[in-house]
Design a protein around this motif. Structure first.
Motif, PDB file in Angstrom:
ATOM      1  N   UNK A  36      37.729 -26.163   3.588  1.00 45.73           N
ATOM      2  CA  UNK A  36      36.892 -26.543   4.352  1.00 45.73           C
ATOM      3  C   UNK A  36      35.917 -26.010   4.326  1.00 45.73           C
ATOM      4  N   UNK A  37      34.260 -26.440   4.853  1.00 44.48           N
ATOM      5  CA  UNK A  37      32.723 -25.759   4.556  1.00 44.48           C
ATOM      6  C   UNK A  37      32.157 -26.277   6.237  1.00 44.48           C
ATOM      7  N   UNK A  38      31.739 -25.608   6.197  1.00 43.76           N
ATOM      8  CA  UNK A  38      30.601 -25.331   7.096  1.00 43.76           C
ATOM      9  C   UNK A  38      29.376 -25.178   6.756  1.00 43.76           C
ATOM     10  N   UNK A  39      29.053 -26.764   6.635  1.00 42.94           N
ATOM     11  CA  UNK A  39      27.299 -26.647   6.048  1.00 42.94           C
ATOM     12  C   UNK A  39      26.011 -25.441   6.672  1.00 42.94           C
ATOM     13  N   UNK A  40      26.022 -25.698   8.343  1.00 45.95           N
ATOM     14  CA  UNK A  40      25.178 -24.531   9.097  1.00 45.95           C
ATOM     15  C   UNK A  40      25.625 -23.944  10.295  1.00 45.95           C
ATOM     16  N   UNK A  78      38.273 -28.774  12.080  1.00 48.61           N
ATOM     17  CA  UNK A  78      39.360 -28.001  11.718  1.00 48.61           C
ATOM     18  C   UNK A  78      38.431 -26.499  11.682  1.00 48.61           C
ATOM     19  N   UNK A  79      37.284 -26.564  10.101  1.00 46.94           N
ATOM     20  CA  UNK A  79      36.017 -25.805  10.308  1.00 46.94           C
ATOM     21  C   UNK A  79      36.426 -25.221  11.992  1.00 46.94           C
ATOM     22  N   UNK A  80      35.254 -25.563  11.653  1.00 41.36           N
ATOM     23  CA  UNK A  80      35.030 -24.700  13.474  1.00 41.36           C
ATOM     24  C   UNK A  80      35.994 -24.093  13.786  1.00 41.36           C
TER      25      UNK A  80
END
Length: 124
Positions: A36-40, A78-80
């Motif tokens: 998973x990745x969160x941009x900002x 899920x990432x959050x």
């Protein structure tokens, strides 16, 4: 493919600058947890803001925010959740989308606050 990557990288940079000008504190960029990745990840006084950044060149047929579909939303949520647990945040979480459309050398920025809500999973 390199140009697409360059547009995405420039879009994320411009999105960060935009948020900073609006008074947001940037906590993390491109934060990863497993696949998973969160941009900002940003913060206002009273909210944690997860920002998905979508950049497109002017000749693209669909709007950038249309790429944030149900599957993408589930991955962002899920990432959050992982982010909030890992850093032990106790703030409401808001999901925004920032779109950037490149026209020539300029980018048009649109900020969609509260772009979506985390889906509720029903248990029976």
């Amino acid at each position: 493919m390199a140009e697409k990557h360059d547009i995405g990288r420039k879009g994320e940079q411009l999105a960060r600058q935009y948020l900073i000008r609006k008074g947001y504190s940037i906590l993390h960029i491109n934060w990863h947890w497993g696949h998973y990745e969160l941009d900002i990840v940003a913060r206002t006084e009273d909210e944690l803001v997860i920002v998905e950044v979508k950049s497109r060149s002017g000749d693209f047929l669909t709007e950038p925010e249309e790429a944030v579909n149900r599957t993408k939303i589930n991955r962002l949520v899920a990432a959050a959740n992982a982010y909030v647990r890992y850093f032990k945040w106790d703030l409401p979480v808001r999901f925004d989308i920032i779109t950037l459309k490149k026209e020539g050398e300029l980018f048009e920025i649109d900020h969609l606050e509260d772009a979506f809500y985390a889906p509720v999973k029903r248990r029976y």
